[in-house]
Design an enzyme around this catalytic site. Structure first.
Site, PDB file in Angstrom:
ATOM      1  N   LEU A   1       0.801  -1.190   0.149  1.00 46.63           N
ATOM      2  CA  LEU A   1      -0.047   0.044   0.159  1.00 46.63           C
ATOM      3  C   LEU A   1       0.664   1.328  -0.070  1.00 46.63           C
ATOM      4  O   LEU A   1       0.344   2.341  -0.306  1.00 46.63           O
ATOM      5  CB  LEU A   1      -0.880   0.050   1.160  1.00 46.63           C
TER       6      LEU A   1
ATOM      7  N   THR B   1      -5.858   2.034  -7.499  1.00 43.88           N
ATOM      8  CA  THR B   1      -6.913   2.936  -7.459  1.00 43.88           C
ATOM      9  C   THR B   1      -7.795   2.704  -8.777  1.00 43.88           C
ATOM     10  O   THR B   1      -7.286   2.429  -9.583  1.00 43.88           O
ATOM     11  CB  THR B   1      -6.337   4.369  -7.315  1.00 43.88           C
TER      12      THR B   1
ATOM     13  N   GLU C   1      -8.735   5.283  -9.979  1.00 42.30           N
ATOM     14  CA  GLU C   1      -8.377   6.239 -10.810  1.00 42.30           C
ATOM     15  C   GLU C   1      -7.548   6.236 -12.158  1.00 42.30           C
ATOM     16  O   GLU C   1      -7.351   7.080 -13.021  1.00 42.30           O
ATOM     17  CB  GLU C   1      -7.599   7.868 -10.017  1.00 42.30           C
TER      18      GLU C   1
ATOM     19  N   TYR D   1      -0.643  11.539 -10.341  1.00 44.79           N
ATOM     20  CA  TYR D   1      -0.800  10.476  -9.367  1.00 44.79           C
ATOM     21  C   TYR D   1      -1.341   9.160 -10.066  1.00 44.79           C
ATOM     22  O   TYR D   1      -0.757   8.210  -9.906  1.00 44.79           O
ATOM     23  CB  TYR D   1      -1.937  10.939  -8.252  1.00 44.79           C
TER      24      TYR D   1
ATOM     25  N   LYS E   1       0.192   5.305 -10.342  1.00 46.11           N
ATOM     26  CA  LYS E   1      -0.272   4.187  -9.922  1.00 46.11           C
ATOM     27  C   LYS E   1      -0.764   3.029 -11.163  1.00 46.11           C
ATOM     28  O   LYS E   1      -0.517   2.026 -11.158  1.00 46.11           O
ATOM     29  CB  LYS E   1      -1.661   4.517  -9.347  1.00 46.11           C
TER      30      LYS E   1
END
Ligand code: NAD
Ligand code: TYD
Length: 349
Positions: free
Chosen positions: A85, A132, A134, A157, A161
């Protein structure tokens, strides 16, 4: 005691990580849980003060950008599994400083994958990468993100990811590393650093400060209680299929402005304020650059295949969350002193 698994949880001192560590330490006394965390501004060991004395918990202060730190932890604790994480997690910070996101989220993840590949030649192992929704980009008015939705990240971001997800999948296909992925929607709950929407608004409502809503507040997010995310990770880690990704979400879409209004009403009640008092604090501010319009998750794969579903309604979860912040003022005061003030000035002045 002979532990049946020796799990490295990276980012265990952060928001979601601390909930996961708590769940695993309490639920699995036969697992050794090693919390590997650099303790950045977002990491706080006080988040774990209720479990840090347990005999199956260890803390290792380390940086995933350092292969030496990772190797040391793997050797010292004979790590059999990883739940990853650790990350830089805030979109606004990624806009003002993308490089830190590349280092931690991309290079840090590859460092971990490399160590797992080197260490696990035989036996049963799992490398669970926590990601995520996103990475899928931004939705229009209709439709949901499915596991098959093409990646289309828009912020530094989400790009970092997405890149880390691709590396995780590449290690599965190229080296046969036993990986699992999960892509979750926006979380809320206790111990959430007040740079993100919900804890920032709770903090500001409490202190009678302006509530900065970006743009017109029409952007939509799908909110999930953090404990339900931790339960989903537990389920996928144990029962999910190798090489698969699972979307996790709450079927709980809110425009930002409706959510902030709802929070205001809830807090007026809890703080004994007059109806409508907190809403007066709402202030529309300059929009975020490249602000994704809508995220919404189709979680039917994890529901049908693994039997997971959220355990609380949004109303229940948000009420518990507000209660936690009101009963833990010391926590908020500590994390909002010092560097937070500078950050807040820079972002919102
Ligand atoms: P967070 O920012 O609260 O915590 C991140 C943790 O990682 C902190 O404890 C920090 O000290 C640690 N960390 C950062 N850089 C590190 C490094 N180089 N080495 C070791 N530790 C480091 O983040 P969060 O909200 O708990 O998110 C955790 C994970 O879940 C992230 O990977 C994030 O992308 C993902 N995720 C978050 C959400 C959400 O709504 N917050 C939703 C879906 C997925
Ligand atoms: P955030 O909590 O930063 O999560 P993410 O950007 O990863 O979804 O923001 C959630 C939504 O709230 C997002 O649409 C941006 C908006 N927002 C505001 O309107 N004001 C704020 O001060 C913050 C931090 C976010």
């Amino acid at each position: 005691m002979e532990f049946t698994k020796r799990i490295l949880i990276t980012g265990g001192a952060g928001f979601i990580g601390s909930h996961l560590v708590r769940l695993f330490v309490n639920k699995y006394p036969n697992y050794l849980i090693v919390n590997f965390d650099k303790l950045t501004y977002a990491g706080n060991l006080e988040n774990l003060s209720d479990v840090d004395q347990k005999s199956n918990y260890r803390f290792f202060k380390g940086d995933i950008c350092s292969p030496e730190d990772i190797q040391k932890a793997f050797e010292e604790y004979e790590i059999s599994d990883v739940i990853h994480l650790a990350a830089e997690s805030h979109v606004d910070r990624s806009i003002s400083g993308p490089m830190e996101f590349v280092k931690t989220n991309v290079i840090g993840t590859v460092n971990l994958l490399e160590r797992a590949r080197g260490a696990w030649s035989e036996g049963e192992h799992v490398f669970h990468h926590v990601s995520t929704d996103e990475v899928y980009g931004s939705l229009g008015e209709t439709g949901l993100f499915e596991e098959s939705t093409a990646y289309d990240p828009r912020s530094p971001y989400s790009a970092s990811k997405a890149s880390s997800d691709h590396f995780v999948n590449a290690y599965f296909h190229t080296y046969g590393l036993p990986v699992k992925l999960s892509n979750c929607s926006n979380n809320y709950g206790s111990h959430h650093f007040p740079e993100k929407l919900i804890p920032l608004m709770i903090h500001n409502i409490q202190n009678n400060q302006p509530l900065p809503v970006y743009g017109k507040g029409e952007n939509i997010r799908d909110w999930l209680w953090v404990v339900d995310h931790a339960r989903a990770i537990d389920t996928i880690f144990h029962e999910g299929r190798l090489g698969e990704s699972y979307n996790v979400g709450g079927l709980n879409e809110w425009t930002n402005i409706e959510l902030v209004r709802f929070l205001c009403r809830l807090m007026d009640e809890k703080l004994g304020r007059e109806k409508g008092e907190s809403e007066k604090l709402i202030t529309f501010v300059k929009d975020r650059a490249g602000h994704d319009m809508r995220y919404a998750i189709d979680a039917s794969k994890i529901e049908k295949e693994l039997g997971w579903k959220p355990s609380v309604t949004f109303e229940e979860g948000l009420s518990k969350t507000v209660d936690w912040y009101l009963n833990n003022q010391g926590w908020l005061e500590k994390v909002t002193s010092g560097a937070y003030q500078e950050y807040y000035q820079k972002m919102y002045s």
